[in-house]
Design an enzyme around this catalytic site. Structure first.
Site, PDB file in Angstrom:
ATOM      1  CG  HIS A  49      -0.184   0.013   2.537  1.00 57.82           C
ATOM      2  ND1 HIS A  49      -0.106  -1.086   3.363  1.00 57.82           N
ATOM      3  CD2 HIS A  49       0.533   0.985   3.139  1.00 57.82           C
ATOM      4  CE1 HIS A  49       0.620  -0.795   4.415  1.00 57.82           C
ATOM      5  NE2 HIS A  49       1.031   0.466   4.307  1.00 57.82           N
TER       6      HIS A  49
HETATM    7  C1  T46 Z   1       2.579   0.605   7.026  1.00 57.02           C
HETATM    8  C2  T46 Z   1       3.427  -0.585   7.200  1.00 57.02           C
HETATM    9  C3  T46 Z   1       4.895  -0.268   7.328  1.00 57.02           C
HETATM   10  C4  T46 Z   1      -4.536  -0.667  13.367  1.00 57.02           C
HETATM   11  O1  T46 Z   1      -5.684  -0.875  13.811  1.00 57.02           O
HETATM   12  N1  T46 Z   1      -3.803   0.386  13.848  1.00 57.02           N
HETATM   13  C5  T46 Z   1      -2.545   0.648  13.416  1.00 57.02           C
HETATM   14  O2  T46 Z   1      -1.930   1.628  13.877  1.00 57.02           O
HETATM   15  C6  T46 Z   1      -1.967  -0.220  12.427  1.00 57.02           C
HETATM   16  C7  T46 Z   1      -0.562   0.044  11.925  1.00 57.02           C
HETATM   17  C8  T46 Z   1      -2.706  -1.273  11.960  1.00 57.02           C
HETATM   18  N2  T46 Z   1      -3.962  -1.497  12.450  1.00 57.02           N
HETATM   19  C9  T46 Z   1      -4.723  -2.652  11.957  1.00 57.02           C
HETATM   20  C10 T46 Z   1      -5.190  -2.563  10.514  1.00 57.02           C
HETATM   21  C11 T46 Z   1      -5.226  -4.013  10.089  1.00 57.02           C
HETATM   22  O3  T46 Z   1      -6.465  -4.592  10.459  1.00 57.02           O
HETATM   23  O4  T46 Z   1      -3.863  -3.788  12.025  1.00 57.02           O
HETATM   24  C12 T46 Z   1      -4.138  -4.667  10.945  1.00 57.02           C
HETATM   25  C13 T46 Z   1      -2.857  -4.964  10.169  1.00 57.02           C
HETATM   26  O5  T46 Z   1      -2.463  -3.773   9.451  1.00 57.02           O
HETATM   27  P1  T46 Z   1      -1.889  -3.823   7.965  1.00 57.02           P
HETATM   28  O6  T46 Z   1      -2.445  -4.978   7.231  1.00 57.02           O
HETATM   29  O7  T46 Z   1      -2.055  -2.462   7.355  1.00 57.02           O
HETATM   30  O8  T46 Z   1      -0.322  -4.106   8.259  1.00 57.02           O
HETATM   31  P2  T46 Z   1       0.912  -3.965   7.266  1.00 57.02           P
HETATM   32  O9  T46 Z   1       2.053  -4.638   7.939  1.00 57.02           O
HETATM   33  O10 T46 Z   1       0.566  -4.386   5.898  1.00 57.02           O
HETATM   34  O11 T46 Z   1       1.203  -2.365   7.233  1.00 57.02           O
HETATM   35  C14 T46 Z   1       1.657  -1.711   8.400  1.00 57.02           C
HETATM   36  C15 T46 Z   1       0.891  -0.387   8.573  1.00 57.02           C
HETATM   37  O12 T46 Z   1      -0.513  -0.650   8.641  1.00 57.02           O
HETATM   38  C16 T46 Z   1       1.162   0.554   7.435  1.00 57.02           C
HETATM   39  O13 T46 Z   1       0.689   1.852   7.746  1.00 57.02           O
HETATM   40  O14 T46 Z   1       2.997   1.567   6.383  1.00 57.02           O
HETATM   41  O15 T46 Z   1       3.042  -1.429   8.298  1.00 57.02           O
END
Ligand code: T46
Length: 135
Positions: A49
């Protein structure tokens, strides 16, 4: 594309190491949110993303991982394996994190609170957001 890394203050002595990050010195924005990614399973990649406005600094404080950065025109991959070094992932950069070692802990300093509306999770939408024509 330009890679911006920060070297943190590094205070080592016979007892071990201590790294320091001060806003305005070692990282460029007030960190409203801190989160960390750990226990990543073998072969798993995360991210895929870009953010519309959020800026982040990524620090692999244990183990190592690789970060693919893509501004829509150029891509580059950076390995993070130094707990005293941070990588800027600014807004408008598509990013993917991969090749996590089993012991990897990826700490993230974020310029704002979590908002799903700030995410662009579709690559074509990202290219349109960046004003880049699809090849
Ligand atoms: C990024 C990269 C480096 C939350 O509720 N609060 C938060 O602050 C974060 C970071 C995530 N979440 C929830 C949203 C999803 O349901 O945690 C779950 C996993 O998040 P995501 O699939 O977006 O994780 P990554 O590892 O793909 O991305 C993360 C960050 O979300 C993103 O901002 O830049 O790490």
């Amino acid at each position: 594309m330009e890679i911006i890394k920060y070297q943190f203050q590094h205070h080592g002595d016979a007892r071990g190491q201590l790294a320091v990050l001060e806003e305005g010195k070692e990282f460029p924005f007030p960190a409203k949110r801190i989160y960390y990614i750990y226990g990543t399973q073998p072969g798993i990649a995360r991210g895929f993303h870009a953010h519309k406005a959020l800026d982040q600094v990524l620090i692999c404080i244990h183990g190592s991982c690789k970060i693919l950065l893509d501004n829509g025109r150029e891509k580059t991959t950076v390995e993070l394996n130094d707990p005293a070094e941070g990588l800027l992932v600014g807004h408008g950069v598509w990013h993917e994190m991969h090749d996590f070692t089993q012991d990897a802990i990826l700490l993230v300093l974020a310029s704002d609170f979590y908002q799903e509306s700030d995410y662009i999770r579709d690559y074509d939408t990202f290219l349109a957001f960046m004003g880049v024509d699809k090849q």
